[in-house]
Design a protein around this motif. Structure first.
Motif, PDB file in Angstrom:
ATOM      1  N   LEU A  34       0.850  -1.184   0.000  1.00 56.09           N
ATOM      2  CA  LEU A  34       0.000   0.000   0.000  1.00 56.09           C
ATOM      3  C   LEU A  34       0.886   1.234   0.000  1.00 56.09           C
ATOM      4  O   LEU A  34       1.999   1.213   0.533  1.00 56.09           O
ATOM      5  CB  LEU A  34      -0.893   0.022   1.241  1.00 56.09           C
ATOM      6  N   LEU A  35       0.371   2.308  -0.564  1.00 55.64           N
ATOM      7  CA  LEU A  35       1.158   3.532  -0.701  1.00 55.64           C
ATOM      8  C   LEU A  35       0.255   4.737  -0.540  1.00 55.64           C
ATOM      9  O   LEU A  35      -0.833   4.783  -1.125  1.00 55.64           O
ATOM     10  CB  LEU A  35       1.805   3.539  -2.095  1.00 55.64           C
ATOM     11  N   PHE A  36       0.695   5.707   0.262  1.00 53.27           N
ATOM     12  CA  PHE A  36      -0.057   6.954   0.406  1.00 53.27           C
ATOM     13  C   PHE A  36       0.891   8.040   0.883  1.00 53.27           C
ATOM     14  O   PHE A  36       1.540   7.899   1.918  1.00 53.27           O
ATOM     15  CB  PHE A  36      -1.206   6.787   1.406  1.00 53.27           C
ATOM     16  N   GLY A  37       0.991   9.108   0.111  1.00 53.82           N
ATOM     17  CA  GLY A  37       1.855  10.204   0.511  1.00 53.82           C
ATOM     18  C   GLY A  37       1.911  11.286  -0.549  1.00 53.82           C
ATOM     19  O   GLY A  37       1.397  11.119  -1.663  1.00 53.82           O
ATOM     20  N   PRO A  38       2.550  12.429  -0.218  1.00 53.63           N
ATOM     21  CA  PRO A  38       2.666  13.527  -1.171  1.00 53.63           C
ATOM     22  C   PRO A  38       3.713  13.224  -2.234  1.00 53.63           C
ATOM     23  O   PRO A  38       4.742  12.610  -1.966  1.00 53.63           O
ATOM     24  CB  PRO A  38       3.094  14.703  -0.291  1.00 53.63           C
ATOM     25  N   ALA A  39       3.441  13.673  -3.452  1.00 52.76           N
ATOM     26  CA  ALA A  39       4.328  13.400  -4.582  1.00 52.76           C
ATOM     27  C   ALA A  39       5.547  14.311  -4.576  1.00 52.76           C
ATOM     28  O   ALA A  39       5.427  15.536  -4.478  1.00 52.76           O
ATOM     29  CB  ALA A  39       3.569  13.570  -5.890  1.00 52.76           C
ATOM     30  N   PHE A  40       6.715  13.694  -4.692  1.00 49.23           N
ATOM     31  CA  PHE A  40       7.947  14.400  -5.033  1.00 49.23           C
ATOM     32  C   PHE A  40       8.200  14.024  -6.488  1.00 49.23           C
ATOM     33  O   PHE A  40       8.554  12.889  -6.790  1.00 49.23           O
ATOM     34  CB  PHE A  40       9.108  13.955  -4.134  1.00 49.23           C
ATOM     35  N   THR A  41       7.955  14.957  -7.400  1.00 48.36           N
ATOM     36  CA  THR A  41       7.952  14.624  -8.822  1.00 48.36           C
ATOM     37  C   THR A  41       9.351  14.647  -9.415  1.00 48.36           C
ATOM     38  O   THR A  41      10.188  15.468  -9.059  1.00 48.36           O
ATOM     39  CB  THR A  41       7.042  15.576  -9.605  1.00 48.36           C
ATOM     40  N   VAL A  42       9.561  13.712 -10.352  1.00 45.25           N
ATOM     41  CA  VAL A  42      10.857  13.565 -11.012  1.00 45.25           C
ATOM     42  C   VAL A  42      10.624  13.365 -12.505  1.00 45.25           C
ATOM     43  O   VAL A  42       9.819  12.515 -12.900  1.00 45.25           O
ATOM     44  CB  VAL A  42      11.641  12.348 -10.458  1.00 45.25           C
ATOM     45  N   LYS A  43      11.315  14.149 -13.310  1.00 40.60           N
ATOM     46  CA  LYS A  43      11.261  13.985 -14.765  1.00 40.60           C
ATOM     47  C   LYS A  43      12.660  13.573 -15.225  1.00 40.60           C
ATOM     48  O   LYS A  43      13.603  14.358 -15.131  1.00 40.60           O
ATOM     49  CB  LYS A  43      10.837  15.290 -15.430  1.00 40.60           C
ATOM     50  N   VAL A  64       6.501  10.446  -1.704  1.00 45.67           N
ATOM     51  CA  VAL A  64       6.458   9.390  -2.711  1.00 45.67           C
ATOM     52  C   VAL A  64       7.176   9.908  -3.953  1.00 45.67           C
ATOM     53  O   VAL A  64       6.801  10.961  -4.491  1.00 45.67           O
ATOM     54  CB  VAL A  64       5.012   9.013  -3.080  1.00 45.67           C
ATOM     55  N   LEU A  65       8.222   9.214  -4.394  1.00 47.74           N
ATOM     56  CA  LEU A  65       8.872   9.599  -5.642  1.00 47.74           C
ATOM     57  C   LEU A  65       7.985   9.167  -6.796  1.00 47.74           C
ATOM     58  O   LEU A  65       7.679   7.974  -6.943  1.00 47.74           O
ATOM     59  CB  LEU A  65      10.233   8.913  -5.786  1.00 47.74           C
ATOM     60  N   VAL A  66       7.552  10.119  -7.603  1.00 51.99           N
ATOM     61  CA  VAL A  66       6.753   9.822  -8.792  1.00 51.99           C
ATOM     62  C   VAL A  66       7.623  10.186  -9.992  1.00 51.99           C
ATOM     63  O   VAL A  66       7.941  11.357 -10.199  1.00 51.99           O
ATOM     64  CB  VAL A  66       5.431  10.596  -8.816  1.00 51.99           C
ATOM     65  N   ILE A  67       8.016   9.167 -10.746  1.00 52.96           N
ATOM     66  CA  ILE A  67       9.053   9.335 -11.765  1.00 52.96           C
ATOM     67  C   ILE A  67       8.471   9.196 -13.158  1.00 52.96           C
ATOM     68  O   ILE A  67       7.976   8.131 -13.547  1.00 52.96           O
ATOM     69  CB  ILE A  67      10.184   8.310 -11.549  1.00 52.96           C
ATOM     70  N   ASP A  68       8.543  10.297 -13.904  1.00 50.04           N
ATOM     71  CA  ASP A  68       8.145  10.310 -15.307  1.00 50.04           C
ATOM     72  C   ASP A  68       9.330   9.799 -16.123  1.00 50.04           C
ATOM     73  O   ASP A  68      10.310  10.508 -16.333  1.00 50.04           O
ATOM     74  CB  ASP A  68       7.778  11.740 -15.701  1.00 50.04           C
ATOM     75  N   ALA A  69       9.229   8.545 -16.570  1.00 52.31           N
ATOM     76  CA  ALA A  69      10.294   7.922 -17.367  1.00 52.31           C
ATOM     77  C   ALA A  69       9.907   7.849 -18.837  1.00 52.31           C
ATOM     78  O   ALA A  69      10.494   7.091 -19.606  1.00 52.31           O
ATOM     79  CB  ALA A  69      10.606   6.530 -16.823  1.00 52.31           C
ATOM     80  N   LYS A  70       8.875   8.609 -19.216  1.00 54.08           N
ATOM     81  CA  LYS A  70       8.392   8.646 -20.600  1.00 54.08           C
ATOM     82  C   LYS A  70       7.894   7.277 -21.076  1.00 54.08           C
ATOM     83  O   LYS A  70       7.907   6.975 -22.268  1.00 54.08           O
ATOM     84  CB  LYS A  70       9.477   9.156 -21.558  1.00 54.08           C
TER      85      LYS A  70
END
Length: 198
Positions: A34-43, A64-70
């Motif tokens: 399970l996962l719940f938290g604020p996004a730390f965005t990464v491109k 939460v690391l949210v990683i845009d890897a295309k």
């Protein structure tokens, strides 16, 4: 995370009319995570995870690391070594529209990783990328500080400005679902009565 009070992603999604669900291919490596938290965005540039290492250094515990890897499925955004550092530093989990590697070691970490799949190829470390900027991941626009929820059904994003009202609505949905289930559970007549509405 308080797993007893976790609201399922299905209820959160329903409270937003299904608008902020990430690509259904993005799933947890282990079903019970399970996962719940604020996004730390990464491109990140395709195939280059230097910015992921920088993000691990900069993110706060609970992020939460949210990683845009295309959507790249050839080179991993991380393996068990990098993911282990994220866990040790208290980052709540990782979500990506890319893939990871070192699956056996990563599963042994027992740490929430939501991704499109796995690969054997490593990333390079020469690019720069961006952190804490708006991104698109799994077909959803995500801003720094938006909230991310994940479970075995997938991942949903909760806009930070509407978090309180969305979570209130999601909790009401969960409560109603639980009451409905109690009403009809194992009772043929109750089921038939319920189905008469449709």
């Amino acid at each position: 995370m308080d797993t007893l009070n976790f609201i399922p992603t299905t209820c959160i999604s329903d409270s937003m009319n299904g608008l902020n669900n990430l690509d259904s291919a993005i799933k947890p490596l282990k079903e019970d995570h399970l996962l719940f938290g604020p996004a730390f965005t990464v491109k990140m540039p395709v195939g280059d995870n230097r910015v992921v290492l920088k993000a691990i250094k900069e993110a706060n515990p609970g992020d939460v690391l949210v990683i845009d890897a295309k959507g790249d499925e050839y080179r991993a955004i991380a393996g068990d070594f990098i993911i282990g550092m994220a866990k040790t530093l208290g980052i709540a989990g990782i979500v990506t529209d890319g893939v990871i590697r070192d699956i056996r070691g990563t599963k042994e970490l027992d740490y929430p990783v939501f991704c499109k799949g796995t690969t054997v190829a490593a990333s390079g470390k020469s690019g720069w990328g961006e952190m804490n900027t708006p991104i698109s991941c799994g077909g959803v626009s995500i801003h720094p500080g938006d909230w991310v929820a994940g479970d075995t059904d997938g991942v949903v994003v909760i806009p930070k400005n509407n978090k309180a009202s969305i979570m209130k609505s999601a909790l009401e949905k969960l409560t109603n679902d639980q009451e409905r289930e109690k009403t009809v559970s194992g009772d043929i007549e109750a089921i038939r009565k319920y189905l008469e509405k449709f």
